[in-house]
Motif scaffolding. Structure first.
Motif, PDB file in Angstrom:
ATOM      1  N   ASP A  95       0.825  -1.211   0.000  1.00  0.00           N
ATOM      2  CA  ASP A  95       0.000   0.000   0.000  1.00  0.00           C
ATOM      3  C   ASP A  95       0.859   1.260   0.000  1.00  0.00           C
ATOM      4  O   ASP A  95       0.603   2.206  -0.757  1.00  0.00           O
ATOM      5  CB  ASP A  95      -0.934  -0.003   1.216  1.00  0.00           C
ATOM      6  N   TRP A  98       2.596   1.717  -3.346  1.00  0.00           N
ATOM      7  CA  TRP A  98       1.685   2.198  -4.388  1.00  0.00           C
ATOM      8  C   TRP A  98       1.325   3.672  -4.176  1.00  0.00           C
ATOM      9  O   TRP A  98       1.208   4.437  -5.144  1.00  0.00           O
ATOM     10  CB  TRP A  98       0.433   1.325  -4.419  1.00  0.00           C
ATOM     11  N   ASN A 113      -3.712  -1.416  -7.561  1.00  0.00           N
ATOM     12  CA  ASN A 113      -2.377  -1.629  -6.993  1.00  0.00           C
ATOM     13  C   ASN A 113      -1.776  -2.925  -7.536  1.00  0.00           C
ATOM     14  O   ASN A 113      -2.277  -4.021  -7.268  1.00  0.00           O
ATOM     15  CB  ASN A 113      -2.473  -1.698  -5.469  1.00  0.00           C
TER      16      ASN A 113
END
Length: 291
Positions: A95, A98, A113
């Protein structure tokens, strides 16, 4: 006592001034020898310093399977850190990776993603790289795809071989230069003593002891070695500045560290003085034994 010391030092200094050509030859011999040995030692020292930073340049990227849980990530991180040859293992959450990519590339805002969970593994020993990669590939949480573990093995092997060659050549060449320097210094001081055989015979005839005859030559050797070490340090400093200026003109190569003039001068002067004392004591034994 002080009169005797004054006599010994004055004899040594007088001999140095009287035999300027031999003194110059001895000092230049010491300087050139220590310049070569000191330069090789300094390069070897910098190569060793560089070799300590090389493992950090060859990190291993480990990509995990899709849908992996946090507990599996923690267990994998612990398993990687426990491997011999691993310095550290940093988790790269997909996360956050990205978010950083979208911040740098706004056009990817609506793209899903694509990143998997990953680790950045830093090695403490390049030689352990292949075994570390093999152990990581066998972990159940690691992706079984061909790019599940990314490691530049060819580059690592090349750098390891180059560093090994540099260390081997440095050790052999340094040893040969050390022996050669000793022979040159020994011969220079021995020739100085042989050129003064008449003075030695006269001093013995008037009752001078072996200590009184030999010590001035030892002092000469120490002074010659000391001056030779100082000259070698200056030559190394000038050579280092020339190399630093050349490297500094190429911004891509960075700027080399500052040359430690004080430390190198002290080391070379001490080495020169010790070398001069050792070689002069050896050179004085044979010519004076039968006088």
């Amino acid at each position: 006592m002080f009169d005797r010391l004054q006599f010994l030092f004055s004899e040594a200094l007088t001999a140095l001034r009287r035999n300027l050509l031999m003194t110059f030859a001895a000092i230049s011999t010491v300087a050139i020898s220590l310049f070569l040995i000191g330069g090789l030692g300094y390069v070897y020292y910098r190569v060793n310093q560089f070799s300590q930073t090389v493992p950090g340049m060859f990190d291993v990227r480990v990509y995990l399977r899709d849908g992996i849980s946090r507990d599996e990530i923690r267990a994998t991180a612990s398993a990687i850190r426990s491997l011999p040859g691993v310095k550290e293992s940093v988790w790269l959450p997909k996360d956050k990776m990205w978010e950083r990519t979208r911040a740098e590339n706004p056009q990817f805002a609506d793209v899903p993603n694509p990143y998997p969970e990953a680790f950045k593994v830093t090695l403490s020993d390049l030689d352990a790289g292949p075994s570390v990669v093999q152990s990581i590939r066998a972990m159940p949480a690691v992706s079984t795809e061909a790019n599940g573990v990314v490691y530049r093995s060819d580059e690592q092997r090349f750098v390891t071989q180059v560093l090994s060659i540099v260390r081997w050549v440095g050790s052999v060449a340094g040893g040969l230069l050390f022996v050669t320097a000793g022979l040159l210094i020994y011969n220079a001081i021995r020739l100085t003593i042989l050129s003064r055989r008449l003075e030695i015979r006269i001093m013995r005839l008037v009752g001078a002891s072996g200590f009184t005859v030999t010590v001035p030559f030892l002092i000469e050797g120490i002074v010659q070695g000391l001056l030779g070490g100082a000259v070698a340090a200056v030559l190394l400093w000038l050579s280092s500045n020339l190399v630093a200026d050349f490297i500094g003109s190429h911004n891509a190569l960075g700027h080399p560290p500052e040359f430690p003039l004080g430390t190198v001068t002290a080391l070379l002067c001490c080495a020169g003085a010790a070398y001069g004392f050792l070689c002069s004591s050896l050179a004085a034994r044979t010519p004076l034994r039968f006088r």
